[in-house]
Scaffold this motif. Sequence first.
Motif, PDB file in Angstrom:
ATOM      1  N   PHE A   1      10.255   2.950  -0.003  1.00 15.66           N
ATOM      2  CA  PHE A   1      10.374   4.202  -0.760  1.00 15.66           C
ATOM      3  C   PHE A   1      11.037   3.932  -2.115  1.00 15.66           C
ATOM      4  CE2 PHE A   1      13.056   7.798  -1.978  1.00 15.66           C
ATOM      5  CZ  PHE A   1      12.105   8.778  -2.103  1.00 15.66           C
TER       6      PHE A   1
ATOM      7  N   LYS B   1       7.716   6.026  15.045  1.00 22.23           N
ATOM      8  CA  LYS B   1       7.412   6.975  13.960  1.00 22.23           C
ATOM      9  C   LYS B   1       5.910   7.251  13.842  1.00 22.23           C
ATOM     10  CE  LYS B   1      11.414   6.438  11.006  1.00 22.23           C
ATOM     11  NZ  LYS B   1      11.871   6.200   9.645  1.00 22.23           N
TER      12      LYS B   1
ATOM     13  N   TYR C   1      12.786  14.212   3.378  1.00 23.49           N
ATOM     14  CA  TYR C   1      12.785  14.365   4.840  1.00 23.49           C
ATOM     15  C   TYR C   1      11.441  13.999   5.453  1.00 23.49           C
ATOM     16  CZ  TYR C   1      17.130  17.112   4.570  1.00 23.49           C
ATOM     17  OH  TYR C   1      18.410  17.528   4.343  1.00 23.49           O
ATOM     18  N   THR C   2      10.373  14.541   4.838  1.00 26.21           N
ATOM     19  CA  THR C   2       9.056  14.292   5.435  1.00 26.21           C
ATOM     20  C   THR C   2       8.557  12.880   5.125  1.00 26.21           C
ATOM     21  OG1 THR C   2       8.225  15.519   3.539  1.00 26.21           O
ATOM     22  CG2 THR C   2       8.186  16.650   5.652  1.00 26.21           C
ATOM     23  N   ILE C   3       9.090  12.266   4.065  1.00 25.97           N
ATOM     24  CA  ILE C   3       8.656  10.895   3.733  1.00 25.97           C
ATOM     25  C   ILE C   3       9.325   9.899   4.669  1.00 25.97           C
ATOM     26  CG2 ILE C   3       8.711   9.094   1.957  1.00 25.97           C
ATOM     27  CD1 ILE C   3       6.907  11.146   0.954  1.00 25.97           C
ATOM     28  N   ILE C   4      10.640   9.984   4.774  1.00 25.15           N
ATOM     29  CA  ILE C   4      11.380   8.989   5.577  1.00 25.15           C
ATOM     30  C   ILE C   4      11.045   9.127   7.068  1.00 25.15           C
ATOM     31  CG2 ILE C   4      13.749   8.217   6.196  1.00 25.15           C
ATOM     32  CD1 ILE C   4      12.967   7.416   3.370  1.00 25.15           C
ATOM     33  N   SER C   5      10.621  10.319   7.499  1.00 26.46           N
ATOM     34  CA  SER C   5      10.272  10.474   8.918  1.00 26.46           C
ATOM     35  C   SER C   5       8.907   9.859   9.243  1.00 26.46           C
ATOM     36  CB  SER C   5      10.283  11.958   9.303  1.00 26.46           C
ATOM     37  OG  SER C   5       9.327  12.658   8.547  1.00 26.46           O
ATOM     38  N   LYS C   6       8.190   9.424   8.207  1.00 24.46           N
ATOM     39  CA  LYS C   6       6.915   8.726   8.423  1.00 24.46           C
ATOM     40  C   LYS C   6       7.213   7.232   8.629  1.00 24.46           C
ATOM     41  CE  LYS C   6       4.222  12.314   7.045  1.00 24.46           C
ATOM     42  NZ  LYS C   6       5.103  13.371   7.567  1.00 24.46           N
ATOM     43  N   PRO C   7       6.210   6.483   9.138  1.00 30.63           N
ATOM     44  CA  PRO C   7       6.487   5.051   9.356  1.00 30.63           C
ATOM     45  C   PRO C   7       6.597   4.283   8.038  1.00 30.63           C
ATOM     46  CG  PRO C   7       4.242   5.600  10.018  1.00 30.63           C
ATOM     47  CD  PRO C   7       4.874   6.860   9.605  1.00 30.63           C
ATOM     48  N   ILE C   8       7.707   4.432   7.405  1.00 24.07           N
ATOM     49  CA  ILE C   8       7.927   3.765   6.114  1.00 24.07           C
ATOM     50  C   ILE C   8       9.377   3.278   6.067  1.00 24.07           C
ATOM     51  CG2 ILE C   8       8.474   5.976   4.960  1.00 24.07           C
ATOM     52  CD1 ILE C   8       7.222   4.830   2.444  1.00 24.07           C
ATOM     53  N   HIS C   9       9.570   2.089   5.520  1.00 21.95           N
ATOM     54  CA  HIS C   9      10.939   1.575   5.405  1.00 21.95           C
ATOM     55  C   HIS C   9      11.578   2.173   4.160  1.00 21.95           C
ATOM     56  CE1 HIS C   9      10.511  -1.291   8.638  1.00 21.95           C
ATOM     57  NE2 HIS C   9       9.349  -1.636   8.153  1.00 21.95           N
ATOM     58  N   ARG C  10      12.874   2.301   4.213  1.00 20.97           N
ATOM     59  CA  ARG C  10      13.557   2.908   3.063  1.00 20.97           C
ATOM     60  C   ARG C  10      13.399   2.069   1.797  1.00 20.97           C
ATOM     61  NH1 ARG C  10      18.978   6.141   4.841  1.00 20.97           N
ATOM     62  NH2 ARG C  10      18.036   7.373   6.490  1.00 20.97           N
TER      63      ARG C  10
ATOM     64  N   LEU D   1      14.955  11.426  13.796  1.00 19.78           N
ATOM     65  CA  LEU D   1      13.955  10.974  12.835  1.00 19.78           C
ATOM     66  C   LEU D   1      14.485   9.930  11.847  1.00 19.78           C
ATOM     67  CD1 LEU D   1      12.446  14.480  12.284  1.00 19.78           C
ATOM     68  CD2 LEU D   1      11.277  12.558  13.329  1.00 19.78           C
TER      69      LEU D   1
ATOM     70  N   TYR E   1       0.291  11.797   1.680  1.00 17.66           N
ATOM     71  CA  TYR E   1       0.980  11.511   2.936  1.00 17.66           C
ATOM     72  C   TYR E   1       0.118  10.653   3.869  1.00 17.66           C
ATOM     73  CZ  TYR E   1       5.171  14.306   2.224  1.00 17.66           C
ATOM     74  OH  TYR E   1       6.386  14.765   1.771  1.00 17.66           O
TER      75      TYR E   1
ATOM     76  N   PHE F   1       6.686  15.735  11.868  1.00 21.22           N
ATOM     77  CA  PHE F   1       7.900  16.512  11.618  1.00 21.22           C
ATOM     78  C   PHE F   1       7.666  17.588  10.555  1.00 21.22           C
ATOM     79  CE2 PHE F   1      12.056  16.434   9.052  1.00 21.22           C
ATOM     80  CZ  PHE F   1      12.607  17.475   9.781  1.00 21.22           C
TER      81      PHE F   1
ATOM     82  N   MET G   1       0.835  -1.210   0.000  1.00 17.03           N
ATOM     83  CA  MET G   1       0.000   0.000   0.000  1.00 17.03           C
ATOM     84  C   MET G   1       0.875   1.267   0.000  1.00 17.03           C
ATOM     85  SD  MET G   1      -3.097   0.998  -0.024  1.00 17.03           S
ATOM     86  CE  MET G   1      -3.923   2.538   0.171  1.00 17.03           C
ATOM     87  N   LYS G   2       1.894   1.268   0.888  1.00  8.71           N
ATOM     88  CA  LYS G   2       2.785   2.432   0.954  1.00  8.71           C
ATOM     89  C   LYS G   2       3.605   2.535  -0.334  1.00  8.71           C
ATOM     90  CE  LYS G   2       3.037   2.272   5.948  1.00  8.71           C
ATOM     91  NZ  LYS G   2       3.826   2.018   7.145  1.00  8.71           N
TER      92      LYS G   2
ATOM     93  N   GLN H   1      -1.720   8.310   3.008  1.00  8.03           N
ATOM     94  CA  GLN H   1      -1.609   6.907   2.573  1.00  8.03           C
ATOM     95  C   GLN H   1      -0.404   6.223   3.215  1.00  8.03           C
ATOM     96  OE1 GLN H   1      -2.061   6.301  -1.756  1.00  8.03           O
ATOM     97  NE2 GLN H   1      -2.944   8.322  -1.770  1.00  8.03           N
ATOM     98  N   LEU H   2       0.585   7.008   3.581  1.00  5.59           N
ATOM     99  CA  LEU H   2       1.777   6.429   4.217  1.00  5.59           C
ATOM    100  C   LEU H   2       1.468   5.995   5.653  1.00  5.59           C
ATOM    101  CD1 LEU H   2       4.478   8.938   2.928  1.00  5.59           C
ATOM    102  CD2 LEU H   2       3.779   6.792   1.916  1.00  5.59           C
ATOM    103  N   PHE H   3       0.339   6.480   6.187  1.00  4.62           N
ATOM    104  CA  PHE H   3      -0.086   6.053   7.528  1.00  4.62           C
ATOM    105  C   PHE H   3      -1.199   5.004   7.441  1.00  4.62           C
ATOM    106  CE2 PHE H   3       1.652  10.294   8.491  1.00  4.62           C
ATOM    107  CZ  PHE H   3       2.525   9.940   9.486  1.00  4.62           C
ATOM    108  N   LEU H   4      -1.485   4.568   6.217  1.00  9.01           N
ATOM    109  CA  LEU H   4      -2.543   3.576   5.967  1.00  9.01           C
ATOM    110  C   LEU H   4      -3.875   3.996   6.591  1.00  9.01           C
ATOM    111  CD1 LEU H   4      -0.458   0.314   6.644  1.00  9.01           C
ATOM    112  CD2 LEU H   4      -0.825   1.439   4.473  1.00  9.01           C
TER     113      LEU H   4
ATOM    114  N   LEU I   1      16.902  10.246   9.625  1.00 11.65           N
ATOM    115  CA  LEU I   1      17.347  10.749   8.317  1.00 11.65           C
ATOM    116  C   LEU I   1      18.853  10.617   8.169  1.00 11.65           C
ATOM    117  CD1 LEU I   1      15.125  13.937   8.165  1.00 11.65           C
ATOM    118  CD2 LEU I   1      14.840  11.873   6.833  1.00 11.65           C
TER     119      LEU I   1
END
Lengths: 254, 305
Positions: free
Chosen positions: A95, B80, A83-92, B57, B105, B85, A1-2, B107-110, B59
Motif C-alpha cells: 500500500f 483475507k 479500512y477496505t484496502i487493508i482488509s483485502k489480501p494486501i501487505h501494508r 481484519l 478493488y 468487509f 500488480m497490487k 485489482q487487489l484480488f488479482l 486494522l
Amino acid sequence: MKIKAIAFNTFKEAIRDRILYLLLFFAAVCIISSRLLALLTVGDKVKIIKDVGLSSLSLFGALMAILMGTGLVFKEIDKKTIYTIISKPIHRYQFLLGKFFGLVLTLFIMLLLMSFIFLALVFFHTFTIEWEMLIAILFIFFELCLITSVALLFSCFSTPILSSIFSLAFYLIGHTAWGIETLIKKIPPGVGKTLAQFLYHFLPDLENFNFKTEIVQHLDIPSDVYLYSILYGIFYTLFVLIIAVLIFRKRDFI
Amino acid sequence: MATVLKIENLHKSFKLGFLLKKKEILRGISLSVEQGEVFGYLGPNGAGKTTTIKCILGLIFPEKGNIEIFGHPYLSPKAKEKTGFLPENPYFYDHLTASEFLDYYSQLFLMKKEAKEEKIKSLLRLVDLEDSADLQLRKFSRGMLQRIGMAQALLNDPSLVFLDEPLGGLDPLGRKEIRDIITRLKDEGKTVFLSSHILQDIEMICNRVAIIVNGEIINQGALHDLISEKILFTEVILSGVNEKELKELGECLSGHGDRTLLKVFKEENVEKALQLAQSSKGKVHSLIPRTETLEDLFVGIVKQR
C-alpha cells in the motif's frame, strides 16, 4: 500488480487535486517571469533565465511533493478509505509503495510540463533546444523522489500541517547542509566539532542533486560525481521508505 | 458445522488523551462463528464491536489473544482472500465512478479481466446500481454508498462477510434492501458476521448472537435459546368499555379516540377483558400476546451492567 493498482489510483486522485494546478500555474509564472528578471539584470540574459527557470522547477516540484505527499496516508486514514484496502489480501508495504510510486508518477508528469515551458522559453532566446538542461532536471527529479519519501514518512504518523512543516525543514536543511561542512573546517577540535560532524553525516545533503550552476555555466562534471549523486538519492530514498514501512506496519487504524 | 471464525481471549486497549491514559476496550473476547450462519454481534455504542472487527481484519493489533479465520492465522493472505468487509459509515474514493471503484478493488484480488468485468456487472445488478455505474461516488446518496460498499465486500465471492452497522442511518427501504442482500448471502451458504444495535433487524435475520458490553461478551448463543418464548403479557385494544373496570384487569396505557390499550399480565384476566367487552357491547380491535424480544434481553443485560 497490487502496487501498480494503488499507484494508478493515487495518480488519478492526485491529478484531480487543485493545489497541483495552482502550483503548476505559479511555477509557469515564475519560469516566464525569469525573462523579466533577465531584462533588469546586467549579464548574460540566457543564463539568468536558465538559473531562475531551473530553480523554479526545483522549488515548485518540492512544494508539490511536500503538500501532496504529506496528505497521502493521512487522508486515507482520516477518511477511512484505508479500512477496505487493508482488509483485502494486501501487505501494508504494498500500500505504502503504491502511494509513493503514484505520487512520483504525478511529479514526473508535472516536471515534464514545467520542463516543457522552461525549455520552450530558452528556445525562444537561443533557437536551440538545450538538451543538457535535462541532466539538471533529472537530478531535480531524484531530489523530488527523496522529498516524496520523506513526506510519506511523516504522513504515516503525523497530521498534514505538521508533516508539511517537518518536510519543509528537511528541504531547507538539505540545501544548507554545506554550511555545516564549512563550520567543521573553521571550528577547533572538541565537542562542537564532533557534534557538527555528526549532524553533517546525519542530515541530508540535497545539494548533491544540484547541478544547475555547473550545467548553466557549461562546466565539466566528472561522471563519478553523477554516479555518487544517483546512488545517494536511491539509497537515501530507500532508507526513508524502509523507516516509513516499519512505522506503518505497526500502526493501528483507529 | 465447521468453525469459520474463532476468537480466543482478545484484549485491546488504547492510550487516550494528553497523558496517554490507557483505556481497555476489549477484555478477553472469546467467540466462534459456524459456517453458514448469520452471526449477530450486539452491543451499545462504545462497547467494542467495531474494535473487535478491526482486530479480526488486521486494522488494529490486539495486545493478547488469538484469531483464526478458516483455520488460518487472521493476518495471512489466505484468510483475507476468503473474507469481505463493509465498514460502518463507509467512505470511498469519491473521484471514482462506481465501476472504476469496483475495478480498482478487483485489482487487489488479482482478478482476470473477463472474470472481473462479469463480476462487476453482476454485483452492480445485485445492489441495484446498474444505472449508476458511471456516476462518481461523490454524487451517491447514503444508501447508494452503503450498497456499493456491499458490492466491494462481495467482489472476491467471500465465504465470510463482516458487516459493521450495515443498516445504520438508512431509511426503511434502504434497510430492507440490505436485509434482502444478507438473506440472499445466507441462502447461498455464506457466513455473515453482522455488528449492529438495530435489534429488530438482528432478530429478523440472525441465527446466533453475542452481546458485548464494556468490552466483555455477556451472553451468546442461538436466538431461540436466549429469548424465552413464554408470554410476558397480552396487549388488548378495546373500545366501548368503561376504563375504570378495565384498570382492575391490567394496565391502561393509552387511549386513541374511544380506544383503550390494555396491558394484561395474567392469562385469566384476558378472558375477563373479552367478557367485559362482550357484556358492555364494546369492541375488541386487537389482541396480541407478547413474548420476550431481543430488545428486552438486550436492555435487561445492559441495565444489569
